[in-house]
Design a protein around this motif. Structure first.
Motif, PDB file in Angstrom:
ATOM      1  N   ASN A 139     -18.741 -48.431 -12.098  1.00  0.00           N
ATOM      2  CA  ASN A 139     -17.616 -47.812 -11.203  1.00  0.00           C
ATOM      3  C   ASN A 139     -18.003 -47.104  -9.942  1.00  0.00           C
ATOM      4  OD1 ASN A 139     -14.837 -47.028 -10.800  1.00  0.00           O
ATOM      5  ND2 ASN A 139     -15.440 -44.978 -11.901  1.00  0.00           N
ATOM      6  N   PRO A 140     -18.790 -47.919  -9.061  1.00  0.00           N
ATOM      7  CA  PRO A 140     -18.967 -47.343  -7.863  1.00  0.00           C
ATOM      8  C   PRO A 140     -17.722 -46.932  -6.975  1.00  0.00           C
ATOM      9  CG  PRO A 140     -19.151 -49.734  -7.550  1.00  0.00           C
ATOM     10  CD  PRO A 140     -18.497 -49.319  -9.194  1.00  0.00           C
ATOM     11  N   ASP A 141     -18.248 -46.023  -6.081  1.00  0.00           N
ATOM     12  CA  ASP A 141     -17.123 -45.622  -5.061  1.00  0.00           C
ATOM     13  C   ASP A 141     -17.149 -46.524  -3.949  1.00  0.00           C
ATOM     14  OD1 ASP A 141     -16.749 -42.960  -5.940  1.00  0.00           O
ATOM     15  OD2 ASP A 141     -18.705 -42.272  -5.337  1.00  0.00           O
ATOM     16  N   THR A 142     -18.145 -47.237  -3.595  1.00  0.00           N
ATOM     17  CA  THR A 142     -18.086 -48.232  -2.520  1.00  0.00           C
ATOM     18  C   THR A 142     -18.907 -49.574  -3.147  1.00  0.00           C
ATOM     19  OG1 THR A 142     -18.226 -46.583  -0.758  1.00  0.00           O
ATOM     20  CG2 THR A 142     -18.900 -48.699  -0.037  1.00  0.00           C
ATOM     21  N   ARG A 143     -18.270 -50.672  -2.827  1.00  0.00           N
ATOM     22  CA  ARG A 143     -18.782 -52.200  -3.131  1.00  0.00           C
ATOM     23  C   ARG A 143     -19.107 -52.805  -1.864  1.00  0.00           C
ATOM     24  NH1 ARG A 143     -17.098 -53.705  -8.654  1.00  0.00           N
ATOM     25  NH2 ARG A 143     -15.862 -52.137  -9.559  1.00  0.00           N
ATOM     26  N   ILE A 144     -20.346 -53.249  -1.551  1.00  0.00           N
ATOM     27  CA  ILE A 144     -20.796 -54.005  -0.387  1.00  0.00           C
ATOM     28  C   ILE A 144     -20.989 -55.126  -0.969  1.00  0.00           C
ATOM     29  CG2 ILE A 144     -22.449 -54.015   1.285  1.00  0.00           C
ATOM     30  CD1 ILE A 144     -23.307 -51.109   0.887  1.00  0.00           C
ATOM     31  N   HIS A 145     -20.410 -56.339  -0.357  1.00  0.00           N
ATOM     32  CA  HIS A 145     -20.184 -57.689  -0.611  1.00  0.00           C
ATOM     33  C   HIS A 145     -21.011 -58.224   0.271  1.00  0.00           C
ATOM     34  CE1 HIS A 145     -18.658 -61.690  -0.565  1.00  0.00           C
ATOM     35  NE2 HIS A 145     -18.148 -61.295  -1.683  1.00  0.00           N
ATOM     36  N   VAL A 146     -22.162 -59.100  -0.213  1.00  0.00           N
ATOM     37  CA  VAL A 146     -22.878 -59.921   0.683  1.00  0.00           C
ATOM     38  C   VAL A 146     -22.846 -61.432   0.485  1.00  0.00           C
ATOM     39  CG1 VAL A 146     -25.801 -60.281   1.053  1.00  0.00           C
ATOM     40  CG2 VAL A 146     -24.705 -58.006   0.251  1.00  0.00           C
ATOM     41  N   LEU A 147     -22.539 -62.120   1.296  1.00  0.00           N
ATOM     42  CA  LEU A 147     -22.721 -63.526   1.218  1.00  0.00           C
ATOM     43  C   LEU A 147     -23.687 -64.145   1.917  1.00  0.00           C
ATOM     44  CD1 LEU A 147     -20.554 -65.898   0.433  1.00  0.00           C
ATOM     45  CD2 LEU A 147     -19.517 -65.753   2.590  1.00  0.00           C
ATOM     46  N   LEU A 148     -24.289 -65.018   0.925  1.00  0.00           N
ATOM     47  CA  LEU A 148     -25.386 -65.967   1.621  1.00  0.00           C
ATOM     48  C   LEU A 148     -24.941 -67.210   1.769  1.00  0.00           C
ATOM     49  CD1 LEU A 148     -28.005 -64.416  -0.730  1.00  0.00           C
ATOM     50  CD2 LEU A 148     -27.742 -63.990   2.086  1.00  0.00           C
ATOM     51  N   ARG A 149     -25.228 -67.948   2.829  1.00  0.00           N
ATOM     52  CA  ARG A 149     -24.694 -69.307   3.021  1.00  0.00           C
ATOM     53  C   ARG A 149     -25.676 -70.045   4.326  1.00  0.00           C
ATOM     54  NH1 ARG A 149     -18.678 -70.216   3.595  1.00  0.00           N
ATOM     55  NH2 ARG A 149     -18.980 -69.591   1.162  1.00  0.00           N
ATOM     56  N   ASP A 150     -26.300 -70.936   3.752  1.00  0.00           N
ATOM     57  CA  ASP A 150     -27.410 -71.564   4.727  1.00  0.00           C
ATOM     58  C   ASP A 150     -28.330 -70.723   5.011  1.00  0.00           C
ATOM     59  OD1 ASP A 150     -25.999 -74.080   4.326  1.00  0.00           O
ATOM     60  OD2 ASP A 150     -24.750 -73.769   5.881  1.00  0.00           O
ATOM     61  N   ASN A 151     -28.521 -70.275   6.603  1.00  0.00           N
ATOM     62  CA  ASN A 151     -29.468 -69.433   7.063  1.00  0.00           C
ATOM     63  C   ASN A 151     -28.783 -67.941   7.486  1.00  0.00           C
ATOM     64  OD1 ASN A 151     -30.748 -72.339   7.591  1.00  0.00           O
ATOM     65  ND2 ASN A 151     -32.297 -70.739   7.137  1.00  0.00           N
ATOM     66  N   TYR A 152     -27.728 -67.896   7.069  1.00  0.00           N
ATOM     67  CA  TYR A 152     -26.862 -66.817   7.488  1.00  0.00           C
ATOM     68  C   TYR A 152     -26.541 -65.766   6.416  1.00  0.00           C
ATOM     69  CZ  TYR A 152     -26.207 -68.865  12.027  1.00  0.00           C
ATOM     70  OH  TYR A 152     -26.315 -69.231  13.300  1.00  0.00           O
ATOM     71  N   VAL A 153     -26.157 -64.746   6.777  1.00  0.00           N
ATOM     72  CA  VAL A 153     -25.928 -63.440   5.641  1.00  0.00           C
ATOM     73  C   VAL A 153     -24.790 -62.698   6.402  1.00  0.00           C
ATOM     74  CG1 VAL A 153     -27.310 -61.766   6.633  1.00  0.00           C
ATOM     75  CG2 VAL A 153     -26.252 -61.461   4.251  1.00  0.00           C
ATOM     76  N   LYS A 154     -23.837 -62.437   5.475  1.00  0.00           N
ATOM     77  CA  LYS A 154     -22.551 -61.785   5.940  1.00  0.00           C
ATOM     78  C   LYS A 154     -22.348 -60.595   5.178  1.00  0.00           C
ATOM     79  CE  LYS A 154     -18.512 -63.284   7.781  1.00  0.00           C
ATOM     80  NZ  LYS A 154     -17.138 -64.214   7.604  1.00  0.00           N
ATOM     81  N   PHE A 155     -22.290 -59.130   5.676  1.00  0.00           N
ATOM     82  CA  PHE A 155     -21.919 -57.976   4.708  1.00  0.00           C
ATOM     83  C   PHE A 155     -20.656 -57.713   4.981  1.00  0.00           C
ATOM     84  CE2 PHE A 155     -26.651 -57.343   6.353  1.00  0.00           C
ATOM     85  CZ  PHE A 155     -27.099 -57.778   5.182  1.00  0.00           C
ATOM     86  N   SER A 156     -19.939 -57.378   3.995  1.00  0.00           N
ATOM     87  CA  SER A 156     -18.402 -56.875   4.132  1.00  0.00           C
ATOM     88  C   SER A 156     -18.254 -55.735   3.282  1.00  0.00           C
ATOM     89  CB  SER A 156     -17.496 -58.029   3.432  1.00  0.00           C
ATOM     90  OG  SER A 156     -17.683 -59.071   4.365  1.00  0.00           O
ATOM     91  N   LEU A 157     -17.289 -54.816   3.630  1.00  0.00           N
ATOM     92  CA  LEU A 157     -16.841 -53.747   2.647  1.00  0.00           C
ATOM     93  C   LEU A 157     -15.779 -54.209   1.875  1.00  0.00           C
ATOM     94  CD1 LEU A 157     -17.602 -50.583   2.387  1.00  0.00           C
ATOM     95  CD2 LEU A 157     -15.612 -50.047   3.822  1.00  0.00           C
ATOM     96  N   ASP A 158     -15.937 -53.827   0.392  1.00  0.00           N
ATOM     97  CA  ASP A 158     -14.822 -54.252  -0.382  1.00  0.00           C
ATOM     98  C   ASP A 158     -13.785 -53.210  -0.504  1.00  0.00           C
ATOM     99  OD1 ASP A 158     -13.006 -55.233  -2.461  1.00  0.00           O
ATOM    100  OD2 ASP A 158     -14.590 -55.685  -3.728  1.00  0.00           O
ATOM    101  N   LEU A 159     -12.570 -53.533   0.108  1.00  0.00           N
ATOM    102  CA  LEU A 159     -11.518 -52.513   0.266  1.00  0.00           C
ATOM    103  C   LEU A 159     -10.713 -52.353  -0.748  1.00  0.00           C
ATOM    104  CD1 LEU A 159     -10.131 -53.382   3.729  1.00  0.00           C
ATOM    105  CD2 LEU A 159     -11.834 -51.723   3.314  1.00  0.00           C
TER     106      LEU A 159
END
Length: 420
Positions: A139-159
């Motif tokens: 039950n975290p206060d903040t969830r950080i979403h990490v998406l890996l695809r090919d040679n890229y990474v994207k960081f997102s905040l889960d609202l």
């Protein structure tokens, strides 16, 4: 807000619901929305994004993309994550969790990717502030979403925090229950939003734990899914949240719920099942949703239905019958769909129908031509939704199934006998 006036967001969803979700997001004031695989990228005001968190019936999560970078290996992933200013989005006294998805060269395990990003976040906080926030996997206060695809990474905040399919009412469920967002997608594809506004009735003849009936009633009563008791959003714990705006949206949703519930009429929503124990669970769920006094549930076999049992229509009949993979008996499932088709023609002439099946062959057994077929996902299963307009019976003539060959008729009769 420190961010630009028109930031970008991403709403995730079940496969097959990208189109309906795109349309739904535009009702929240989103100016631009582009369907992608299992989600929709959209641009809009912060108010539209927060409305999506509170009101979306189809989205699983609402994400705020923070950064994207090219990476070549696990060390590069760590370096990119450590360079990002997490302290602007995560309070030192809050807990957090990393949720990783996808793969990249040298990173084939999401658990490993999540560990590398977690270490990077912790190390950045230690170097900048002398200590790090704690990790909470449950039950975290903040969830950080990490998406890996090919040679890229994207960081997102889960609202969203928890997945938006958790409406808070499903305290009990039967075997292979229908998910809330999938149930809402079935209703959207069948045209229920407009029918609900017109006061149309709703019936589920094999309601199970009641998800379709409850979702239909919540929609008709204009109840925001995010108003569930005890529901917490990730956005509420984000330092950048406009709390005055969030409070205004919540108050508006509460007022709309109170006004909408007053419009529901007794007998408009009916759920039936042959399993008495499931009906007990259904009533418990309906009470948890605040709809116990508005919904009617009865024990009834398909063969026991009479036209007099049907609410005054026309309306929508929707069902998620047990199908082959769930029942373990393909022949039994086939007989069941033949019986459902007979029920539709016998009792629901002039109504719309939305029937889920594991394949097109089962829906063909209904003996009615679908005006729309949509491939969807029900958990790990590939399913098909058939949306049908049930023809009205001609006065003075019995409603019959389409004529079948002698071989097909014998096969159908054998299946029905096996099912009974």
């Amino acid at each position: 807000m420190a961010q630009s006036a028109m930031p970008a967001f991403f709403a995730t969803c079940l496969r097959g619901l990208e189109g309906p979700l795109t349309a739904e997001l535009k009702t929240f004031g989103v100016e631009k929305a582009d369907a992608a695989r299992a989600g929709v990228a959209f641009e809009g005001s912060w108010e539209s994004a927060l409305r999506a968190c509170l009101w979306s019936r189809l989205a699983s999560r609402i994400l705020l993309p923070l950064a994207e970078s090219e990476i070549r290996d696990a060390q590069a992933l760590y370096n990119v994550a450590r360079e990002f200013p997490w302290e602007q989005h995560l309070d030192l006294n809050q807990t957090f969790r990393i949720e990783a998805h996808g793969t990249s060269p040298g990173i084939n395990h999401t658990g490993f990717a999540a560990l590398k990003v977690k270490d990077a976040v912790a190390d950045r906080f230690r170097s900048r502030l002398g200590r790090r926030p704690s990790v909470d996997a449950d039950n975290p206060d903040t969830r950080i979403h990490v998406l890996l695809r090919d040679n890229y990474v994207k960081f997102s905040l889960d609202l969203s925090g928890e997945s938006l399919h958790r409406r808070g009412y499903r305290t009990r469920a039967g075997e292979a229950p229908l998910g809330e967002t999938l149930a809402a997608g079935v209703l959207w594809l069948a045209g229920w939003p407009e029918m609900a506004k017109a006061g149309a009735p709703f019936v589920d003849p094999c309601c199970g734990s009641g998800t379709l009936v409850i979702e239909a009633a919540l929609w008709a009563a204009d109840v925001a899914p995010g108003l569930a008791a005890g529901r917490a959003f990730g956005a509420e714990r984000w330092p950048g949240l406009d709390r005055a705006l969030w409070g205004k949206l919540q108050a508006e949703a509460a007022q709309r719920r109170a006004a909408g519930l007053e419009t529901l009429k007794a007998g408009r929503f009916l759920g039936c099942d042959k399993d008495t124990s499931l009906l007990r669970a259904t009533r418990t769920n309906a009470d948890a949703a605040g709809l116990g006094s508005y919904l009617r549930f009865e024990r009834r076999e398909f063969s026991e239905w009479l036209p007099s049992h049907v609410p005054e229509g026309p309306g929508l009949i929707a069902a998620n019958p047990p199908y082959g993979e769930r029942m373990g008996q393909e022949a039994e499932a086939t007989a069941l769909y033949v019986e459902i088709g007979n029920l539709l023609r016998r009792c629901f002439g002039g109504w719309e129908a939305a029937i889920l099946a594991s394949n097109s062959g089962l829906n063909h057994r209904l003996g009615l031509r679908a005006r729309k077929v949509q491939a969807l996902k029900n958990g790990p299963l590939d399913v098909q939704l058939a949306v049908l307009s049930i023809p009205k019976a001609v006065e003075g003539q019995p409603v019959e199934a389409p004529r079948l060959s002698e071989t097909a008729t014998a096969f159908r009769n054998r299946l029905i006998k096996m099912h009974k």
